[in-house]
Write a protein that holds these residues in place. Structure first.
Motif, mmCIF file in Angstrom:
data_model
loop_
_atom_site.group_PDB
_atom_site.id
_atom_site.type_symbol
_atom_site.label_atom_id
_atom_site.label_comp_id
_atom_site.label_asym_id
_atom_site.label_seq_id
_atom_site.Cartn_x
_atom_site.Cartn_y
_atom_site.Cartn_z
ATOM 1 N N ILE A 94 0.845 -1.193 0.000
ATOM 2 C CA ILE A 94 0.000 0.000 0.000
ATOM 3 C C ILE A 94 0.883 1.246 0.000
ATOM 4 C CG2 ILE A 94 -1.755 1.298 1.263
ATOM 5 C CD1 ILE A 94 -2.834 -1.230 0.066
ATOM 6 N N ALA A 95 0.572 2.183 -0.887
ATOM 7 C CA ALA A 95 1.341 3.427 -0.954
ATOM 8 C C ALA A 95 1.172 4.212 0.347
ATOM 9 C CB ALA A 95 0.884 4.273 -2.135
ATOM 10 N N PRO A 96 2.233 4.850 0.842
ATOM 11 C CA PRO A 96 2.167 5.549 2.138
ATOM 12 C C PRO A 96 1.218 6.733 2.165
ATOM 13 C CG PRO A 96 4.272 5.963 1.026
ATOM 14 C CD PRO A 96 3.584 4.888 0.265
ATOM 15 N N ASN A 97 0.837 7.260 0.996
ATOM 16 C CA ASN A 97 -0.084 8.399 0.981
ATOM 17 C C ASN A 97 -1.554 7.967 0.984
ATOM 18 O OD1 ASN A 97 0.076 7.312 -1.599
ATOM 19 N ND2 ASN A 97 -0.340 9.266 -2.615
ATOM 20 N N SER A 98 -1.825 6.668 1.108
ATOM 21 C CA SER A 98 -3.206 6.175 1.139
ATOM 22 C C SER A 98 -3.887 6.583 2.448
ATOM 23 C CB SER A 98 -3.224 4.656 0.990
ATOM 24 O OG SER A 98 -2.667 4.254 -0.240
ATOM 25 N N LYS A 99 -5.140 7.019 2.334
ATOM 26 C CA LYS A 99 -5.859 7.472 3.528
ATOM 27 C C LYS A 99 -7.353 7.576 3.217
ATOM 28 C CE LYS A 99 -4.071 10.919 5.797
ATOM 29 N NZ LYS A 99 -3.668 12.305 6.168
ATOM 30 N N LEU A 100 -8.183 7.174 4.190
ATOM 31 C CA LEU A 100 -9.630 7.354 4.104
ATOM 32 C C LEU A 100 -10.079 8.208 5.284
ATOM 33 C CD1 LEU A 100 -10.812 3.749 3.157
ATOM 34 C CD2 LEU A 100 -10.402 5.683 1.626
ATOM 35 N N ILE A 101 -10.940 9.187 5.020
ATOM 36 C CA ILE A 101 -11.397 10.122 6.048
ATOM 37 C C ILE A 101 -12.920 10.075 6.126
ATOM 38 C CG2 ILE A 101 -11.410 12.523 6.807
ATOM 39 C CD1 ILE A 101 -8.866 12.940 5.162
ATOM 40 N N VAL A 102 -13.445 9.916 7.339
ATOM 41 C CA VAL A 102 -14.891 9.866 7.583
ATOM 42 C C VAL A 102 -15.300 11.086 8.401
ATOM 43 C CG1 VAL A 102 -16.781 8.571 8.635
ATOM 44 C CG2 VAL A 102 -14.908 7.349 7.512
ATOM 45 N N ASP A 103 -16.272 11.829 7.898
ATOM 46 C CA ASP A 103 -16.796 13.005 8.585
ATOM 47 C C ASP A 103 -17.765 12.563 9.684
ATOM 48 O OD1 ASP A 103 -17.835 15.452 9.381
ATOM 49 O OD2 ASP A 103 -19.187 15.601 7.648
ATOM 50 N N LEU A 104 -17.319 12.597 10.935
ATOM 51 C CA LEU A 104 -18.150 12.133 12.050
ATOM 52 C C LEU A 104 -19.270 13.112 12.386
ATOM 53 C CD1 LEU A 104 -15.378 10.702 14.408
ATOM 54 C CD2 LEU A 104 -16.803 9.478 12.751
ATOM 55 N N LYS A 105 -19.094 14.379 12.042
ATOM 56 C CA LYS A 105 -20.157 15.351 12.317
ATOM 57 C C LYS A 105 -21.420 15.053 11.513
ATOM 58 C CE LYS A 105 -17.657 19.433 13.934
ATOM 59 N NZ LYS A 105 -17.480 20.895 13.764
ATOM 60 N N GLY A 106 -21.246 14.340 10.417
ATOM 61 C CA GLY A 106 -22.395 14.027 9.573
ATOM 62 C C GLY A 106 -23.155 12.785 9.973
ATOM 63 N N LEU A 107 -22.731 12.102 11.043
ATOM 64 C CA LEU A 107 -23.430 10.894 11.483
ATOM 65 C C LEU A 107 -24.862 11.208 11.900
ATOM 66 C CD1 LEU A 107 -20.705 9.050 13.585
ATOM 67 C CD2 LEU A 107 -21.776 8.202 11.486
ATOM 68 N N SER A 108 -25.784 10.410 11.399
ATOM 69 C CA SER A 108 -27.191 10.626 11.719
ATOM 70 C C SER A 108 -27.889 9.279 11.862
ATOM 71 C CB SER A 108 -27.858 11.435 10.600
ATOM 72 O OG SER A 108 -29.240 11.624 10.865
ATOM 73 N N SER A 109 -28.740 9.168 12.906
ATOM 74 C CA SER A 109 -29.512 7.951 13.138
ATOM 75 C C SER A 109 -30.995 8.312 13.157
ATOM 76 C CB SER A 109 -29.095 7.297 14.463
ATOM 77 O OG SER A 109 -29.526 8.079 15.565
ATOM 78 N N ASP A 110 -31.815 7.401 13.695
ATOM 79 C CA ASP A 110 -33.249 7.678 13.767
ATOM 80 C C ASP A 110 -33.628 8.431 15.035
ATOM 81 O OD1 ASP A 110 -32.682 5.626 15.493
ATOM 82 O OD2 ASP A 110 -34.473 4.443 15.012
ATOM 83 N N GLN A 111 -32.632 8.788 15.872
ATOM 84 C CA GLN A 111 -32.904 9.481 17.126
ATOM 85 C C GLN A 111 -32.000 10.708 17.246
ATOM 86 O OE1 GLN A 111 -35.246 8.787 19.385
ATOM 87 N NE2 GLN A 111 -35.990 6.962 18.312
ATOM 88 N N GLY A 112 -32.592 11.899 17.181
ATOM 89 C CA GLY A 112 -31.818 13.124 17.291
ATOM 90 C C GLY A 112 -31.109 13.262 18.631
ATOM 91 N N MET A 113 -31.745 12.772 19.713
ATOM 92 C CA MET A 113 -31.127 12.862 21.036
ATOM 93 C C MET A 113 -29.859 12.011 21.089
ATOM 94 S SD MET A 113 -32.881 12.147 24.779
ATOM 95 C CE MET A 113 -34.146 13.376 24.425
#
Length: 224
Positions: A94-113
């Protein structure tokens, strides 16, 4: 034979040949043509560059027990904010510049609370807005990466959440599509709240939360 009989037959043969010539492809049958064999897929390549494209997402899954409910519930939160690149080098590394980024602020479920608690207390997304996965090795993919078919893949690397970095392995099945030059599938890994120093949610009606978290990546890569 008289000219009167020869002339109509000649005209009929000429009109038939003209009609055939005007058909798509001149009426010929060949590779990819009507009734002919389809074009073969592109040959395997030594390595591949995979860029995340639209259609990808990341989800957490946690089993919880709600008050007044006789059976457990699976809490699921999803974000489509997934970006990054995985590059497989010709030697299979695997090339050393490989990276995956997940935006956690965008997480949404069926419960706002639940979402608010996770953002503010568990993940503290104001301080740690992203989950970052840096792959270091891959198994299940031949060095000559095929252009079609399915392969079982295990992608190992370092996952950073909430300021803590731990080694994890995502496992799943990838489907390679030569027509669109894409690689798609889903891969999962599991860890505990304690692994990343995460606080378990404590909400009204929430009796208990399982220790295990499943992180699922639904991915679609453009291959080049």
């Amino acid at each position: 034979m008289s000219l009167r009989r020869i002339l109509p037959a000649a005209l009929l043969a000429l009109s038939t040949s003209l009609a055939v010539a005007q058909m798509p492809g001149g009426g010929q049958r060949g590779p990819g043509g009507p009734g002919g064999p389809q074009q073969p897929p592109p040959p395997p390549t030594a390595g591949a560059k995979l860029d995340i494209i639209e259609g990808s997402s990341a989800s957490y899954r946690v089993t919880e027990q709600l008050a007044g409910i006789d059976f457990p519930n699976e809490a699921v939160g999803t974000t489509t904010g997934v970006t990054g690149t995985v590059q497989i080098l010709p030697d299979g590394s695997i090339a050393p510049n490989s990276k995956l980024i997940v935006d956690l602020k965008g997480l949404s479920s069926d419960q706002g609370m639940r979402d608010g608690y996770l953002r503010n207390r568990t993940l503290e997304t104001d301080k740690f807005p992203d989950a970052i996965f840096v792959p270091t090795s891959i198994t299940g993919v031949p060095k000559m990466v095929p252009s079609t078919g399915q392969v079982g893949v295990a992608l190992t690397g370092n996952l950073t959440i909430h300021g803590v970095t731990k080694p994890v392995t995502f496992k799943g099945i990838a489907t390679l599509d030569p027509r669109s030059s894409t690689v798609a599938g889903r891969a999962l890994t599991t860890f505990t709240f304690a692994d990343f120093g995460l606080t378990k949610p404590t909400l009204a009606r929430l009796m208990s939360v399982d220790d295990k978290i499943t992180l699922e990546l639904v991915y679609k890569f453009k291959r080049s």
